[in-house]
Design a protein around this motif. Structure first.
Motif, mmCIF file in Angstrom:
data_model
loop_
_atom_site.group_PDB
_atom_site.id
_atom_site.type_symbol
_atom_site.label_atom_id
_atom_site.label_comp_id
_atom_site.label_asym_id
_atom_site.label_seq_id
_atom_site.Cartn_x
_atom_site.Cartn_y
_atom_site.Cartn_z
ATOM 1 N N PHE A 71 0.890 -1.341 0.200
ATOM 2 C CA PHE A 71 -0.015 -0.067 -0.086
ATOM 3 C C PHE A 71 0.958 1.380 -0.031
ATOM 4 O O PHE A 71 1.343 1.837 1.014
ATOM 5 C CB PHE A 71 -0.872 -0.124 1.384
ATOM 6 N N ALA A 72 1.156 1.763 -1.378
ATOM 7 C CA ALA A 72 2.230 2.793 -1.627
ATOM 8 C C ALA A 72 1.668 4.263 -0.852
ATOM 9 O O ALA A 72 2.506 4.754 -0.603
ATOM 10 C CB ALA A 72 2.880 2.915 -2.700
ATOM 11 N N ARG A 73 0.315 4.271 -1.028
ATOM 12 C CA ARG A 73 -0.221 5.819 -0.805
ATOM 13 C C ARG A 73 -0.325 5.805 0.604
ATOM 14 O O ARG A 73 -0.848 5.002 1.362
ATOM 15 C CB ARG A 73 -1.584 5.834 -1.584
ATOM 16 N N VAL A 75 -2.763 7.240 2.385
ATOM 17 C CA VAL A 75 -3.944 7.177 2.871
ATOM 18 C C VAL A 75 -4.253 5.878 2.958
ATOM 19 O O VAL A 75 -4.870 5.620 4.060
ATOM 20 C CB VAL A 75 -4.840 8.008 1.577
ATOM 21 N N LEU A 76 -3.904 5.078 2.165
ATOM 22 C CA LEU A 76 -4.073 3.461 2.316
ATOM 23 C C LEU A 76 -3.483 2.826 3.749
ATOM 24 O O LEU A 76 -3.911 2.216 4.603
ATOM 25 C CB LEU A 76 -3.642 2.769 1.325
ATOM 26 N N GLN A 77 -2.101 3.380 3.932
ATOM 27 C CA GLN A 77 -1.463 2.869 5.136
ATOM 28 C C GLN A 77 -2.125 3.515 6.411
ATOM 29 O O GLN A 77 -2.266 3.059 7.575
ATOM 30 C CB GLN A 77 0.103 3.710 5.108
ATOM 31 N N MET A 78 -2.848 4.732 6.258
ATOM 32 C CA MET A 78 -3.513 5.344 7.227
ATOM 33 C C MET A 78 -4.648 4.632 7.689
ATOM 34 O O MET A 78 -5.280 4.575 8.769
ATOM 35 C CB MET A 78 -3.738 6.884 7.038
ATOM 36 N N ILE A 79 -5.286 4.033 6.783
ATOM 37 C CA ILE A 79 -6.618 3.374 6.972
ATOM 38 C C ILE A 79 -6.191 2.268 7.742
ATOM 39 O O ILE A 79 -6.944 1.783 8.832
ATOM 40 C CB ILE A 79 -7.241 2.976 5.616
ATOM 41 N N LEU A 80 -5.129 1.444 7.383
ATOM 42 C CA LEU A 80 -4.549 0.275 8.016
ATOM 43 C C LEU A 80 -4.209 0.633 9.739
ATOM 44 O O LEU A 80 -4.476 -0.320 10.351
ATOM 45 C CB LEU A 80 -3.315 -0.359 7.506
ATOM 46 N N ALA A 81 -3.978 1.761 9.946
ATOM 47 C CA ALA A 81 -3.422 2.156 11.206
ATOM 48 C C ALA A 81 -4.566 2.487 12.205
ATOM 49 O O ALA A 81 -4.417 2.740 13.388
ATOM 50 C CB ALA A 81 -2.210 3.272 11.119
ATOM 51 N N LEU A 104 -7.052 -1.666 -4.839
ATOM 52 C CA LEU A 104 -6.040 -1.082 -3.654
ATOM 53 C C LEU A 104 -6.946 -0.501 -2.531
ATOM 54 O O LEU A 104 -6.842 -1.075 -1.475
ATOM 55 C CB LEU A 104 -4.805 -0.321 -3.810
ATOM 56 N N SER A 105 -7.983 0.226 -2.707
ATOM 57 C CA SER A 105 -8.611 1.007 -1.819
ATOM 58 C C SER A 105 -9.629 -0.084 -1.182
ATOM 59 O O SER A 105 -9.772 -0.080 0.082
ATOM 60 C CB SER A 105 -9.746 2.200 -2.402
ATOM 61 N N GLY A 106 -10.191 -1.098 -1.928
ATOM 62 C CA GLY A 106 -11.054 -1.997 -1.253
ATOM 63 C C GLY A 106 -10.271 -3.109 -0.292
ATOM 64 O O GLY A 106 -10.674 -3.743 0.770
ATOM 65 N N GLN A 107 -9.072 -3.215 -0.847
ATOM 66 C CA GLN A 107 -8.236 -4.365 -0.148
ATOM 67 C C GLN A 107 -7.679 -3.655 1.194
ATOM 68 O O GLN A 107 -7.708 -4.225 2.231
ATOM 69 C CB GLN A 107 -6.961 -4.515 -0.868
#
Length: 162
Positions: A71-73, A75-81, A104-107
């Motif tokens: 998840f290079a973006r 925003v996606l890393q923030m979602i996981l955190a 990637l967003s759905g994942q």
């Protein structure tokens, strides 16, 4: 009225109903496997994530790659955190996830859902915070299907009067 009804017991007495027995709520037990991990499945759009968490240093592995690589973006890393931020457990759990389907967003959303479910299975005392934040509820929004006679789900072809 001579008989005042102020409590449920008074009402039950007047109605001739036996009082319901007190039900003791048993606290939830942690669900962990032989290796001390909690497992959960997360879903979002067309993506399905299988997530294992165990105590560790906060390392997140998705499909065999580091979180920053997969998840290079940001925003996606923030979602996981987010689940760790809500429960104040940043850097306390290692996450291993395999995710299939979707983009990637759905994942990222599926992994977040799986992490949240696994956290509440690992430590049931975290459930109220995760539930209040809405992380345990599967986001059921999916892409609307295309209709016949239309260009897309709702977009029509250009109208010509003549």
């Amino acid at each position: 009225m001579a008989d005042e009804i102020n409590t449920l017991e008074d009402l039950a007495e007047v109605a001739g109903i036996e009082a319901a027995p007190e039900v003791e709520l048993t606290p939830r037990e942690p669900v962990r496997d032989d290796l001390g991990r909690a497992y959960a499945t997360g879903k979002r759009k067309d993506a399905i994530a299988r997530v294992w968490i165990k105590p560790g240093s906060g390392k997140v592995t998705v499909n065999g790659k580091e979180q920053n690589t997969y998840f290079a973006r940001p925003v996606l890393q923030m979602i996981l955190a987010q689940p760790f931020g809500i429960t104040n457990t940043e850097g306390q759990f290692d996450v291993f996830a395999t995710v299939k389907g979707g983009g990637l967003s759905g994942q990222a959303g599926a992994v977040k859902h799986g992490i949240s479910k696994a956290l509440q299975l690992y430590d049931p005392s975290l459930r109220p915070a995760l539930k209040a934040a809405g992380f345990l509820t599967r986001d059921s929004r999916v892409v609307e299907r295309k209709k016949y006679g239309k260009a897309k789900a709702r977009k029509s072809f250009q109208f010509s009067k003549r």
